[in-house]
Design a protein around this motif. Structure first.
Motif, PDB file in Angstrom:
ATOM      1  N   VAL A   8     -34.071  22.202 -55.628  1.00  0.00           N
ATOM      2  CA  VAL A   8     -32.972  21.496 -54.706  1.00  0.00           C
ATOM      3  C   VAL A   8     -33.169  20.001 -55.143  1.00  0.00           C
ATOM      4  N   LYS A   9     -31.886  19.002 -55.348  1.00  0.00           N
ATOM      5  CA  LYS A   9     -32.190  17.947 -55.747  1.00  0.00           C
ATOM      6  C   LYS A   9     -30.915  17.035 -55.094  1.00  0.00           C
ATOM      7  N   ILE A  10     -31.350  16.084 -54.471  1.00  0.00           N
ATOM      8  CA  ILE A  10     -30.136  15.198 -53.921  1.00  0.00           C
ATOM      9  C   ILE A  10     -30.276  13.800 -54.668  1.00  0.00           C
ATOM     10  N   GLN A  11     -29.274  13.599 -55.416  1.00  0.00           N
ATOM     11  CA  GLN A  11     -29.036  12.421 -56.296  1.00  0.00           C
ATOM     12  C   GLN A  11     -27.530  12.203 -56.154  1.00  0.00           C
ATOM     13  N   LYS A  12     -27.208  10.615 -56.704  1.00  0.00           N
ATOM     14  CA  LYS A  12     -25.929  10.094 -56.809  1.00  0.00           C
ATOM     15  C   LYS A  12     -24.779  11.208 -56.881  1.00  0.00           C
ATOM     16  N   ASP A  13     -23.848  11.412 -56.512  1.00  0.00           N
ATOM     17  CA  ASP A  13     -22.703  12.399 -56.490  1.00  0.00           C
ATOM     18  C   ASP A  13     -22.904  13.833 -55.912  1.00  0.00           C
TER      19      ASP A  13
END
Length: 167
Positions: A124-129
């Motif tokens: 799981v990755k939280i990044q821009k967009d």
């Protein structure tokens, strides 16, 4: 609603309605929230002439759709910025800050050209967009703006879709 004398005539009501829509839609009132759309005009009162200017002020009663986030509300938002302090996300006109203390403990900040929060296994990755589901835990209402604090440290909250993966 103030109107210039050049607009007086047969289509006075239409001019009032279009000016109301132009001036009010998209604005934020701290008391009511963000005005999304005007749905109907209930009443246009008698105009009052302003001394010295010729402008006329009309009292207008209208109905509208508003967006006002509340504490405890679950929203879906798009991440706009990620840094070591947390991330900012936008749900329509509202900007929500999620502190790194309100992100699950198994997620670590990764700096670089695309800063993000990633789980230890990289799944799981939280990044821009990225699209995230979050819970509002606090709001601050200003005269013309609403600020929110959110969390993803709860059941069923977190990343909905990741722009880095293809479906």
């Amino acid at each position: 609603m103030q109107l210039h004398p050049r607009h007086f005539g047969r289509d006075l009501r239409e001019k009032l309605v279009s000016k109301l829509m132009k001036d009010v839609e998209g604005t934020c009132s701290g008391r009511h929230g963000f005005v999304v759309a005007i749905t109907g005009i209930e009443n246009v009162g008698k105009g009052l002439i302003r001394d010295g200017t010729g402008f006329v002020t009309f009292p207008v009663k209208y109905q509208c759709v508003v967006f006002r986030p509340f504490k405890g509300e679950i929203l879906e938002a798009v991440v706009s910025m990620v840094n070591k302090m947390g991330f900012f996300a936008e749900a329509g006109p509202v900007q929500i800050f999620v502190s790194n203390h309100l992100i699950p403990d198994d997620m670590e900040f990764q700096s670089g050209d695309m800063p993000n929060y990633t789980t230890s296994d990289g799944s799981v990755k939280i990044q821009k967009d990225s699209e995230v589901r979050l819970k509002i835990i606090g709001t601050r209402v200003d005269a013309t703006e609403i600020f929110c604090i959110g969390t993803i440290k709860d059941d069923f909250l977190g990343v909905i879709s990741d722009p880095g993966t293809t479906s």
